[in-house]
Structure formats: structure tokens, C-alpha cells
Design an enzyme around this catalytic site. Structure first.
Site, PDB file in Angstrom:
ATOM      1  N   HIS A  66       0.871  -1.177   0.000  1.00 52.72           N
ATOM      2  CA  HIS A  66       0.000   0.000   0.000  1.00 52.72           C
ATOM      3  C   HIS A  66       0.911   1.231   0.000  1.00 52.72           C
ATOM      4  O   HIS A  66       2.019   1.183   0.557  1.00 52.72           O
ATOM      5  CB  HIS A  66      -0.848  -0.036   1.272  1.00 52.72           C
ATOM      6  CG  HIS A  66      -1.898   1.028   1.358  1.00 52.72           C
ATOM      7  ND1 HIS A  66      -1.617   2.328   1.703  1.00 52.72           N
ATOM      8  CD2 HIS A  66      -3.234   0.978   1.149  1.00 52.72           C
ATOM      9  CE1 HIS A  66      -2.740   3.034   1.711  1.00 52.72           C
ATOM     10  NE2 HIS A  66      -3.739   2.237   1.380  1.00 52.72           N
ATOM     11  N   CYS A 124      -4.753   2.166  -3.779  1.00 53.21           N
ATOM     12  CA  CYS A 124      -3.526   2.724  -3.193  1.00 53.21           C
ATOM     13  C   CYS A 124      -2.378   1.725  -3.222  1.00 53.21           C
ATOM     14  O   CYS A 124      -1.552   1.688  -2.297  1.00 53.21           O
ATOM     15  CB  CYS A 124      -3.747   3.199  -1.759  1.00 53.21           C
ATOM     16  SG  CYS A 124      -5.030   4.413  -1.611  1.00 53.21           S
ATOM     17  N   GLN A 170      -4.229  -4.712   7.263  1.00 47.87           N
ATOM     18  CA  GLN A 170      -5.178  -5.748   6.838  1.00 47.87           C
ATOM     19  C   GLN A 170      -4.964  -7.074   7.575  1.00 47.87           C
ATOM     20  O   GLN A 170      -5.693  -8.034   7.331  1.00 47.87           O
ATOM     21  CB  GLN A 170      -5.054  -6.004   5.320  1.00 47.87           C
ATOM     22  CG  GLN A 170      -5.272  -4.791   4.454  1.00 47.87           C
ATOM     23  CD  GLN A 170      -6.715  -4.294   4.467  1.00 47.87           C
ATOM     24  OE1 GLN A 170      -7.639  -4.989   4.900  1.00 47.87           O
ATOM     25  NE2 GLN A 170      -6.908  -3.075   4.000  1.00 47.87           N
ATOM     26  N   LYS A 207     -10.398  -0.123  10.559  1.00 47.78           N
ATOM     27  CA  LYS A 207     -10.554  -1.337   9.748  1.00 47.78           C
ATOM     28  C   LYS A 207     -10.908  -2.540  10.615  1.00 47.78           C
ATOM     29  O   LYS A 207     -11.085  -3.646  10.117  1.00 47.78           O
ATOM     30  CB  LYS A 207      -9.271  -1.633   8.979  1.00 47.78           C
ATOM     31  CG  LYS A 207      -8.934  -0.591   7.917  1.00 47.78           C
ATOM     32  CD  LYS A 207      -7.753  -1.046   7.108  1.00 47.78           C
ATOM     33  CE  LYS A 207      -7.089   0.089   6.354  1.00 47.78           C
ATOM     34  NZ  LYS A 207      -7.850   0.506   5.180  1.00 47.78           N
ATOM     35  N   ASP A 228       3.344  -3.837   8.052  1.00 51.71           N
ATOM     36  CA  ASP A 228       2.122  -3.060   7.873  1.00 51.71           C
ATOM     37  C   ASP A 228       0.961  -4.004   8.172  1.00 51.71           C
ATOM     38  O   ASP A 228       0.651  -4.888   7.378  1.00 51.71           O
ATOM     39  CB  ASP A 228       2.083  -2.537   6.433  1.00 51.71           C
ATOM     40  CG  ASP A 228       0.727  -1.940   6.072  1.00 51.71           C
ATOM     41  OD1 ASP A 228      -0.213  -2.045   6.873  1.00 51.71           O
ATOM     42  OD2 ASP A 228       0.629  -1.381   4.961  1.00 51.71           O
TER      43      ASP A 228
HETATM   44  N1  7TS Z   1      -1.699  -0.470   4.572  1.00 46.96           N
HETATM   45  C1  7TS Z   1      -2.611  -1.263   4.025  1.00 46.96           C
HETATM   46  C2  7TS Z   1      -2.255  -2.660   3.628  1.00 46.96           C
HETATM   47  C3  7TS Z   1      -3.911  -0.775   3.818  1.00 46.96           C
HETATM   48  O1  7TS Z   1      -4.827  -1.574   3.287  1.00 46.96           O
HETATM   49  C4  7TS Z   1      -4.226   0.556   4.197  1.00 46.96           C
HETATM   50  C5  7TS Z   1      -5.560   1.163   3.925  1.00 46.96           C
HETATM   51  C6  7TS Z   1      -3.231   1.323   4.803  1.00 46.96           C
HETATM   52  C7  7TS Z   1      -1.972   0.788   4.963  1.00 46.96           C
HETATM   53  C8  7TS Z   1      -3.480   2.701   5.297  1.00 46.96           C
HETATM   54  O2  7TS Z   1      -4.321   2.673   6.399  1.00 46.96           O
HETATM   55  P1  7TS Z   1      -4.907   4.012   7.021  1.00 46.96           P
HETATM   56  O3  7TS Z   1      -5.879   3.557   8.048  1.00 46.96           O
HETATM   57  O4  7TS Z   1      -3.784   4.789   7.570  1.00 46.96           O
HETATM   58  O5  7TS Z   1      -5.574   4.729   5.869  1.00 46.96           O
HETATM   59  N2  7TS Z   1      -6.236   0.562   2.857  1.00 46.96           N
HETATM   60  C9  7TS Z   1      -7.308   1.043   2.204  1.00 46.96           C
HETATM   61  C10 7TS Z   1      -7.908   0.338   1.168  1.00 46.96           C
HETATM   62  O6  7TS Z   1      -7.540  -0.742   0.760  1.00 46.96           O
HETATM   63  N3  7TS Z   1      -8.943   1.064   0.700  1.00 46.96           N
HETATM   64  O7  7TS Z   1      -9.015   2.200   1.410  1.00 46.96           O
HETATM   65  C11 7TS Z   1      -8.004   2.202   2.343  1.00 46.96           C
END
Ligand code: 7TS
Length: 405
Positions: free
Chosen positions: A118, A362, A199, A222, A196
């Protein structure tokens, strides 16, 4: 899992006259009543600023905030002083890239990432490389969306200072073999191994000690928690070594005219009034998920993903990305249909009440790797049902027929 659905009032609605089917959980999950009530209860009864007051509400707010940290630490199998609150995964990864980068990374060093990251686990390392003169190295992906571990082994060496990989890919659904990777990293380098967990944390039983990583980033929103809260777990030695990320109130020990000394971790990394209600909500989310059981959550999602992969495979022109083996896949099913645009398919599904995401998610390097510009992504969580998967498959078939005749 039928009972959990009743905890999520948002799911009990129609959109455009159709029952809502929410399959955009990788972007953000819905919230159970228990989490919403923990947050509102905090605001109704206990709110004040933390760590600063001698009065009753300041004490309660501080206890709620630090108690939430302890709850989250227990879930991770870590010590509370190793858990830094952040706005979410992105901020946690920026913190570690900035701060560990400052401490350890210089010209000629190498940072290993992969093509499945990501942007939140790629761009902070690009910024660090540009700042420090270090080089980014990328682990490639197999045709079915797995990390090429032989390549990783070849990349590791004395120059490798950081290895930063996703636990689970948001764009492919791949569950990476992180314990095996951790062993490889330790055998072949002295690099810090950063995961990371955006997920991974919401969907899998977690024990950061057993994973063999040095730092783990996660987002509350999430995993049934509120937006604007998440965290970074890192080994205490690493947090001790890392300089502060932001300056301000709460993160100091003593301030002089021209310099200051720092509070102990984790407070060294928490400048300013924090997201207290967010921490309370995050702890309630952990309590909720552990109550259901993360083994059960994972098993349920694996069953939904298996059903989706098998149903969608029957649709003409279908290409599903990610691991062929269902036990290597989380509840994320990205796909494209020959001759259609992902955006069009998602728009038609929306008219049926089915919420999915279309785009590069992303993770631009992933779509580049497979010669695509976008995919449609269905992503499941504990409250989704087999009937919803059947509705998804029927909706996708209808979308194909509408678009291609
Ligand atoms: N890393 C992964 C693997 C992610 O899926 C996401 C967000 C992030 C980092 C960033 O997380 P945040 O909470 O700081 O935004 N993924 C997604 C997605 O797949 N669709 O919208 C956000």
C-alpha cells in the site's frame, strides 16, 4: 456469526430500495453498538484532558486512555510501553520511517519493500531514501500474487537496514508468511523488520512476539474501531533508539531555553492532546473482536472468500488476482472482467445495493505488475454472509451481461 450482525445497526438498511451489502471492508469496517456506546459513554461521563489534572475527570480520562493502551497491548501480546497511539497505520509507518530512519539509515544503506505495498508502506520509505541517500529495493510478485521469497533472500545483506512489508495485502488478499520472512531477515541481515498490519490486525489472531517482527502498524477503523486512531507497536529497544517524531506537550521530560529532554516511550512519540475517545473506542473494538474470537473471524472470512472465488470463477472473462491457494488468501477478492472497466462494474453493483471498491486501491505497483489500471475488490468481514456472496456473484454476472451484451 449470525448473532454478530445484530450488533451492527448500519447493516440493517436498504439503499436505492435494495438491502445494503457492504463488501468494502478493506477500506473501512462498520462499527458495532458496543464500540459506539464506549465512545459516547466516555464523552457523556468521563472526558477531560489526560495526564495533566489532579481532578476526578482528569483521572478518569487518563485511566481510560492508558487502560485502553493496556488492553491493546494485551491483544498484541506486548508490553503497554511498547504501544504508541497514532492516527492509524499511515501515521504509524510515517513515524517509524522518519524516526528509525533518522537513527539508523544513511547513504549507501538499503531499504527493502515489495511490489504489493500500500502507498502508506511505500511512500514514507521513498521519502526516507530521498532524505538519507539510501536505496529502495523491491521484492517482486509471482503470477498469483505471492512475494518472491528467493528474491527477498538475495536482496538481504549487510546494507539492509529496514525490511518493510505488509502482513496481508489489501490489493491481492495475500497472507504473507511473515514468520518465515522474519527468520530470513534475521539470518541474513541486522535489519529492522517492520510490518504493515492494516489488513492483518482486523482479521487474524495476532501475537507480535510469535510473528518475529520488530514493529507492527495498525488502524482502528478497519477493525470495528473508530477512525483517527491506530497504533505502532515496536520493541522497546527500538523505541528507545528512535528520536521523537513531533515536538510539543506531553512528549518532554524537561524543557530548557534551547533544548529539551524526552519523556520515556511511548509518550515520547505522543505530542499534544491525543485522541482519547478514539483510544477508548479502539479498546472496545479489540474487546469485541476477541469476544467473537479472531480464529472464528478468520475461518468465517476464509469460507466467504472460497465461495466468492469459486462463484466468480464461473463468470465468463473473469480474472481473479491473488493466491490460487485459498489458505494463503484473506477475505479480499480482487478481480477484473475482460472488456469491462472496473469502475463500470462497481457502479452497476452499487445500483444493486452492493458496496465494493474499484481502482488501484492505493497499491499502484500491484496493478502495474499485472498490466492493469484498476480492479474491482470485494472484501469481507465477520458480519458478511454466504447469501451476500451469492448476491455479489449474481450482480457481477448481471454487470458483465449489461456491459458486454
Ligand atoms: N496499509 C494497508 C495494507 C492498507 O490496506 C491501508 C488502507 C493502509 C496501509 C493505510 O491505512 P490508514 O488507516 O492509515 O488509511 N487501505 C485502504 C484500502 O484498501 N482502501 O481504502 C483504504
Amino acid at each position: 456469526m449470525d448473532a454478530v450482525r445484530r450488533d451492527f445497526p448500519v447493516l440493517d438498511q436498504t439503499v436505492g430500495g435494495k438491502p445494503l451489502i457492504y463488501l468494502d471492508n478493506a477500506a473501512s469496517s462498520q462499527k458495532p453498538r458496543q464500540v459506539v456506546e464506549a465512545i459516547s459513554g466516555y464523552y457523556y461521563r468521563d472526558h477531560a484532558n489526560v495526564h495533566r489534572g489532579v481532578h476526578e475527570l482528569a483521572r478518569r480520562a487518563t485511566e481510560a486512555y492508558e487502560g485502553a493502551r493496556e488492553r491493546v497491548a494485551r491483544w498484541l501480546n506486548a508490553a503497554a510501553d511498547e504501544v504508541v497511539w497514532t492516527r492509524g497505520t499511515s501515521e504509524a509507518l510515517n513515524l517509524v520511517a522518519f524516526s528509525l530512519g533518522r537513527a539508523r539509515v544513511g547513504a549507501g544503506d538499503e531499504i527493502v519493500v515489495s511490489e504489493m505495498e500500500h502507498h502508506s508502506n511505500l511512500v514514507p520509505w521513498q521519502l526516507l531514501a530521498a532524505r538519507s541517500g539510501a536505496t529502495l529495493r523491491h521484492v517482486g510478485l509471482s503470477a498469483d500474487g505471492r512475494l518472491e521469497l528467493d528474491q527477498l533472500a538475495d536482496l538481504l545483506g549487510a546494507r539492509t537496514k529496514v525490511v518493510a512489508l505488509s502482513h496481508v495485502s489489501n490489493a491481492l488478499g495475500t497472507i504473507n508468511p511473515v514468520r518465515e520472512i522474519g527468520r530470513l531477515v534475521r539470518e541474513r541481515s541486522e535489519a529492522a523488520f517492520v510490518l504493515d498490519g492494516a489488513q492483518g490486525a482486523p482479521h487474524l489472531p495476532l501475537d507480535v512476539q510469535a510473528l518475529g517482527c520488530d514493529a507492527y502498524a495498525f488502524s482502528g477503523h478497519k477493525m470495528c474501531g473508530p477512525t483517527g486512531i491506530g497504533g505502532l507497536w515496536a520493541r522497546r529497544e527500538l523505541l528507545d533508539e528512535m528520536p521523537p517524531y513531533q515536538g510539543g506537550g506531553e512528549m518532554i521530560e524537561r524543557v530548557h531555553r534551547d533544548r529539551s529532554t524526552w519523556a520515556e516511550p511511548p509518550h515520547k512519540f505522543e505530542a499534544g492532546t491525543p485522541n482519547i475517545a478514539g483510544a477508548v473506542g479502539m479498546a472496545a473494538a479489540v474487546e469485541y473482536l476477541e469476544g467473537v474470537g479472531l480464529d472464528a473471524v478468520h475461518a468465517h472470512e476464509a469460507a466467504l472468500a472460497a465461495e466468492a472465488v469459486s462463484g466468480l470463477s464461473e463468470v465468463e472473462g473473469m480474472r481473479i488476482l491473488g493466491p490460487a491457494r485459498i489458505d494463503e488468501r484473506a477475505g479480499v477478492v480482487p478481480f477484473v472482467i475482460d472488456g469491462t472497466s472496473a469502475q463500470d462494474v462497481a457502479t452497476i453493483l452499487d445500483t444493486e445495493g452492493i458496496a465494493v471498491r474499484a481502482g488501484h486501491h492505493c497499491a499502484q505497483l500491484v496493478v502495474d505488475r499485472y498490466g492493469l489500471t484498476a480492479t474491482v475488490r470485494a472484501s469481507f468481514y465477520l458480519y458478511n454472509t454466504i447469501e451476500e456472496v451469492a448476491r455479489l456473484v449474481a450482480g457481477v454476472r448481471r454487470a458483465r451481461n449489461l456491459l458486454l451484451g
